[in-house]
Structures are given as C-alpha cells and as structure tokens.
Write an enzyme that holds these catalytic residues in place. Structure first.
Site, PDB file in Angstrom:
ATOM      1  N   GLU A 288       0.822  -1.212   0.000  1.00 56.16           N
ATOM      2  CA  GLU A 288       0.000   0.000   0.000  1.00 56.16           C
ATOM      3  C   GLU A 288       0.856   1.261   0.000  1.00 56.16           C
ATOM      4  OE1 GLU A 288      -2.991   0.441   3.138  1.00 56.16           O
ATOM      5  OE2 GLU A 288      -4.444  -0.519   1.832  1.00 56.16           O
ATOM      6  N   HIS A 309       7.514 -27.031  -0.844  1.00 59.57           N
ATOM      7  CA  HIS A 309       6.858 -28.163  -1.497  1.00 59.57           C
ATOM      8  C   HIS A 309       5.676 -27.713  -2.340  1.00 59.57           C
ATOM      9  CE1 HIS A 309       9.275 -31.128   0.767  1.00 59.57           C
ATOM     10  NE2 HIS A 309       9.412 -30.073   1.558  1.00 59.57           N
ATOM     11  N   LYS A 423     -13.995   0.503  -3.670  1.00 63.32           N
ATOM     12  CA  LYS A 423     -15.055   0.895  -2.728  1.00 63.32           C
ATOM     13  C   LYS A 423     -16.176   1.619  -3.472  1.00 63.32           C
ATOM     14  CE  LYS A 423     -12.049   1.737   1.263  1.00 63.32           C
ATOM     15  NZ  LYS A 423     -11.492   2.774   2.123  1.00 63.32           N
TER      16      LYS A 423
HETATM   17  O1  PA5 Z   1      -3.241   1.409   6.011  1.00 62.59           O
HETATM   18  C1  PA5 Z   1      -4.322   1.897   5.789  1.00 62.59           C
HETATM   19  O2  PA5 Z   1      -4.508   3.111   5.890  1.00 62.59           O
HETATM   20  C2  PA5 Z   1      -5.508   1.045   5.412  1.00 62.59           C
HETATM   21  O3  PA5 Z   1      -5.161  -0.285   5.249  1.00 62.59           O
HETATM   22  C3  PA5 Z   1      -6.589   1.128   6.462  1.00 62.59           C
HETATM   23  O4  PA5 Z   1      -6.049   0.727   7.695  1.00 62.59           O
HETATM   24  C4  PA5 Z   1      -7.776   0.238   6.113  1.00 62.59           C
HETATM   25  O5  PA5 Z   1      -8.265   0.560   4.845  1.00 62.59           O
HETATM   26  C5  PA5 Z   1      -8.883   0.419   7.150  1.00 62.59           C
HETATM   27  O6  PA5 Z   1      -9.290   1.741   7.206  1.00 62.59           O
HETATM   28  P1  PA5 Z   1     -10.071   2.329   8.445  1.00 62.59           P
HETATM   29  O7  PA5 Z   1      -9.208   2.205   9.638  1.00 62.59           O
HETATM   30  O8  PA5 Z   1     -10.374   3.738   8.079  1.00 62.59           O
HETATM   31  O9  PA5 Z   1     -11.331   1.492   8.581  1.00 62.59           O
END
Ligand code: PA5
Length: 447
Positions: A288, A309, A423
């Site tokens: 990310e 394996h 989303k």
């Molecule tokens: O690292 C990040 O920002 C994301 O992975 C969020 O943690 C994830 O999308 C969850 O978001 P939120 O905490 O707003 O529900």
C-alpha cells in the site's frame, strides 16, 4: 539490537559501486523522512511513537485490557487492513500455535471480524458467541469502512440481545478518529469507551497506537516491552549516519538496487509459522505504501519449509524477476533435541544430538544457496528470538525502511488513493445514495 541484515547473496547481482550509489540515495531519503519535508509528511506521526507514547496512555490501555479480561474469555477485534493486521501480527507471532484450543491461557482469546465480507464466517462467529461472554473492540480510523461497519452492526445486535443497552456500553470499545466518522458519532452517542487514533498516523503504521496496543494487551502480552523494542531500534535507525551499517538504509538501498535490475517482486520468506501474520502485515505495509504511479516492488510471501513443497520449484527455476528477503529467528523458546533410535528404521540417526532449530537453520542455508544459484538474490534478516521487544524492533524497522524505500521510488508512502476505486464501485453496485451515475456506467460494463 536483536536484528541483523546480511546481503552476501545479493552481491553477485549489484556491483559495489552500484550499491554505494543506492546507499547514498537511501541516506538522502532517510533525511527527507527525518526532516519531514517529503511527500505525505503530514502522516509521519508514527516516526516518534516509540519515544512519545506516554506511561499514562500505556496504563490506560492496560487497565482497559484488564477490564475486558474480567468480562469474558473472548474479544472480537473488528477491523480491516492496518486496523487489524499489526495487532494480529504481534498476537499470532507470540502466541502458541494452539492458543485457540488451550484453556486457561493468560489474556482473552482474540477473534477477528470485519476483515472480509464472507457470510458463512460471520454467521459461524455469531453462533459461536451466542453463549459466550465477550467484548468487542471496533477499530476504524475513517469510521466509515464498509467491512468492519457491517461486522460491527451484526455484533452490536448480538450484544444488545444478550446484555441490553447498558451491558453493551461496558462491552464495546472503539478506536477511531478523535472527531470525524460514523463510528466516532455512534460511539459518542452510545457512550462506548473510545481510544483515539492520532491524525498523523495512517492505518498500516499504527501498531504502536491503541489500534495495535489494546488487542495486544488484551492477549496478555507486555505492550511496554513492544514499545521499548521499537524505541531501541528507532534511536539506532535515526541516529546512525553510516549508510553501510544503518539497517533500514541498507535494506531500502538493496531492494531499490534490485528493483533497478528488473527484480520486481520481493518474496518475504519465514521459516516460522508464527510469523504468518507478520508477513501479511508486511505485505500491506509495503504494497500500500509503494504500489502507485505505475511503480513499486510487488510484495509476496511464503512460509518455508512448507511452501518449498509448493512454491519451491517456481522460486528455484521460474521467471527470474524476483528476490527474497528471508527472516530467520535464531533461537526457539522451547527447542527439541533429536535422539538416536536403535533400529534407525527411518534413517534419521545422522540427526541425533541436533536440535530442530539447527535442522531448520540448515534448511534455510541450503535453500539460500540453492536459490542464489538459481539466480534469485536473497537478503537475510536475522532476529535473535521472538518476544514483545524483538517484534517491536522488527516491525518498527520495516516501517522506517518502507518510508525510506517509498521516497527512493519517488512516491508518497503514506497514502492509498488506489484503494478507493473498488469501494466506489461496490457502493454503486449496492445502490448507495449518491452513486447513481456510477451505477449506470458499471452496469453497462457488465453486459
Ligand atoms: O493502512 C491503511 O490506511 C488502510 O489499510 C486502512 O487501515 C484500512 O483501509 C482500514 O481503514 P479504516 O481504519 O479507516 O477502517
């Protein structure tokens, strides 16, 4: 420090001069992180968390954990991505692999929800909890993420039915933004005890905030030791100006040097099943943070020797566009000695007197040599042992390295704009208000 990095199996792929160059770039990127003048610098709050988290905050988290422990045997952690992976990495890293089956363990058993939308999983969870005493820690920085919001709605209905509105107040703990989002509003209106996620800390960098610390403390682990471990490596990584010995600079430099040689995939390898969720957390952290603007090393993971394996053939002999980073834990908490057997029916007497850790270690070395011969560059990360403190070191090291590495790639390592696309499509397809035009557009694509 309990962590070391060995790059002996990378040297054939990157010349000393080239590496020198990448080390300089990594040192510059580190300065950008420390000077807080790079992209996304408003999200650098994680950088000083090990030093700034107060004794009072830790105490409040520990006291709440005790309260949760006194209310039942289970805590359901509701969250997705950075809102649950850090806690899960530490909890599963330090727990017995059989902890779900062991009664009388210290701390509550953590169950997870809201990290996917599978109906069978959630209905089995609700059925399991029907006659158990449990609490819920709902975690969402935005307070609007659909997966945890749905799971929380389901769990809240069960809690209300079991304990009534007043009972619910004692059993729900929310961790969210200090002022915005539906979860914050709901928590205030319902009187849930609420922990704040600092504005300047993104989900995947949040394991040292209540996001990670509350579930970890509920599991019975020592959160101050986790923080101490992170603090010890934070000082070293920030203050060590020698690129050749600063671990984060070396790791970020090596992975970017390899990327420049067309090694586009980094496979994080562990020989320890407890680290499964550490690898999952790492994939989110790097994937990310770096995968944007058409760039980024693709983070993958395997568990050896299990996956030797299944994935071993590809790694040894498939397309040569990958490198490995191998995590090895040097000593086990409880080692097993192999003994001699008079009949030697299984032919294993040659192992008598060796520990299983040593056998695992030789498997690691044998695989490293084999994969290196198969043209896979391999980095080795050695951690002395697994404990709260060393997990804190390892995870903070990855966060710091990721920030440096992201800046070396030229991206903002602290945002995730690409996550919004699915989303929005999901909202449109589910008929959410405000997404009518998008819905028409998507339906036309599904013909
Ligand atoms: O690292 C990040 O920002 C994301 O992975 C969020 O943690 C994830 O999308 C969850 O978001 P939120 O905490 O707003 O529900």
């Amino acid at each position: 420090m309990n962590l070391t990095l060995n790059d002996r199996f990378v040297k054939d792929f990157v010349t000393a001069n080239e590496m020198e160059n990448f080390l300089k770039k990594a040192e510059d990127a580190k300065q950008t992180v420390l000077n807080r003048n790079g992209k996304g610098n408003e999200f650098l709050g994680w950088l000083d968390l090990p030093e700034t988290i107060s004794a009072e905050s830790l105490k409040e988290i520990r006291d709440t954990a005790e309260q949760i422990q006194s209310l039942g045997s289970y805590l359901v952690v509701v969250g997705i991505g950075g809102s649950y992976l850090g806690a899960r990495a530490v909890i599963e890293g330090l727990s017995s692999p059989f902890h779900l089956l062991e009664p009388n363990r210290k701390g509550v058993t953590i169950l997870y929800a809201g990290h996917h939308l599978d109906s069978d999983y959630h209905s089995k969870l609700l059925a399991f909890l029907e006659n158990k005493d449990f609490c819920v820690n709902v975690i969402s920085k935005s307070g609007t993420t659909t997966e945890p919001a749905i799971a929380f709605r389901l769990l809240l209905s069960l809690l209300e039915r079991k304990y009534g509105k007043d009972g619910v107040k004692k059993r729900v703990f929310s961790t969210t933004d200090k002022s915005k989002g539906a979860l914050k509003k709901l928590s205030d209106e319902s009187g849930f005890k609420t922990f704040e996620i600092p504005d300047d800390v993104g989900g995947r960098y949040s394991f040292l905030t209540p996001v990670g610390l509350l579930p970890i403390a509920c599991s019975g682990f020592q959160i101050h030791q986790l923080v101490e471990g992170a603090k010890s490596i934070s000082k070293e990584l920030k203050e060590n100006k020698d690129p050749k010995s600063n671990l984060a600079i070396r790791y970020a430099a090596a992975r970017n040097a390899l990327y420049s040689k067309n090694k586009k995939i980094e496979v994080l390898v562990s020989y320890h099943p407890n680290l499964f969720y550490t690898l999952e957390w790492w994939k989110q952290l790097f994937g990310e943070s770096e995968g944007k603007e058409g760039k980024g090393i693709f983070p993958a993971s395997v568990q050896f020797t299990t996956d030797l394996h299944s994935m071993g053939q590809y790694l040894q002999d498939g397309e040569r566009n990958l490198f490995e980073t191998v995590i090895q834990i040097e000593s086990a908490k409880s080692d097993i000695y192999l003994t001699e057997k008079s009949d030697n029916g299984d032919g294993l007497n040659y192992l008598a007197g060796k520990t299983l850790t040593e056998v695992n270690h030789q498997a690691t070395l044998g695989t490293l040599i084999a994969h290196h011969s198969g043209n896979v560059p391999c980095l080795e990360l050695n951690l002395k042992s697994l404990s709260e403190s060393t997990m804190g070191e390892l995870m903070y090291f990855f966060e710091f390295s990721c920030a440096i590495s992201g800046y070396m790639l030229g991206v903002n390592p602290f945002d995730q704009p690409g996550v919004e696309d699915y989303k929005n499509n999901m909202f449109a397809l589910l008929g959410k208000k405000g997404f009518e035009e998008k819905r028409k557009e998507l339906l036309s694509k599904l013909i």
